[in-house]
Design a protein around this motif. Sequence first.
Motif, PDB file in Angstrom:
ATOM      1  N   VAL A 220      43.891  41.020  48.220  1.00 32.39           N
ATOM      2  CA  VAL A 220      43.451  41.672  46.995  1.00 32.39           C
ATOM      3  C   VAL A 220      43.456  43.172  47.257  1.00 32.39           C
TER       4      VAL A 220
ATOM      5  N   THR B 103      51.468  38.513  35.667  1.00 34.33           N
ATOM      6  CA  THR B 103      52.184  38.031  36.845  1.00 34.33           C
ATOM      7  C   THR B 103      53.494  38.795  36.972  1.00 34.33           C
TER       8      THR B 103
ATOM      9  N   MET C  48      47.071  31.638  42.164  1.00 37.36           N
ATOM     10  CA  MET C  48      46.032  32.438  42.803  1.00 37.36           C
ATOM     11  C   MET C  48      44.848  32.662  41.872  1.00 37.36           C
TER      12      MET C  48
ATOM     13  N   CYS D 118      49.013  39.213  39.566  1.00 36.52           N
ATOM     14  CA  CYS D 118      49.232  38.412  40.770  1.00 36.52           C
ATOM     15  C   CYS D 118      50.679  37.960  40.866  1.00 36.52           C
ATOM     16  N   GLU D 119      51.095  37.679  42.094  1.00 38.82           N
ATOM     17  CA  GLU D 119      52.444  37.180  42.348  1.00 38.82           C
ATOM     18  C   GLU D 119      52.585  35.733  41.902  1.00 38.82           C
TER      19      GLU D 119
ATOM     20  N   LEU E 275      46.899  40.814  43.369  1.00 37.30           N
ATOM     21  CA  LEU E 275      46.756  39.731  44.338  1.00 37.30           C
ATOM     22  C   LEU E 275      48.131  39.434  44.910  1.00 37.30           C
TER      23      LEU E 275
ATOM     24  N   MET F 291      45.407  35.196  50.531  1.00 40.28           N
ATOM     25  CA  MET F 291      45.886  36.182  49.577  1.00 40.28           C
ATOM     26  C   MET F 291      45.248  37.516  49.927  1.00 40.28           C
TER      27      MET F 291
END
Length: 123
Positions: free
Chosen positions: A105, A40, A16, A11-12, A59, A103
């Motif tokens: 996915v 991340t 999240m 994920c960024e 994400l 967000m």
Amino acid sequence: KSREDIIKIACENPMMLSCVSKAIEKKEKDFKKTSFYFYTGCEADLWRMLEHENVDMILLMEKPDIVNKEDYGEKESSFVPSSMPEPTTGLTVEPIENQQESMYVLWNENRITEGMQKLLSNI
């Protein structure tokens, strides 16, 4: 462990992950034998990881431009950032605002497993 027992998520924004943890808690009995690994990075790194099959899903905070839509599944979801412990220092990271965020996915359709489908249905 087989690939069915492992789900790798990148994920960024680590905030999240609160959405993911809530989805896992909802169906806890379905994920008893599943190991989750979280990563991340920036959007470009996440895409590279997904394309090279280093992660099962990513994400993103912004709607992506997908070139090969038939290769990737996409789902828009909402989450409210929540506090999370930082593992190395033991400090708690608190979000500045607790407002609902969107967000996106994404996953590779050719690599989706039953466990991923259960997780996606609850995010």
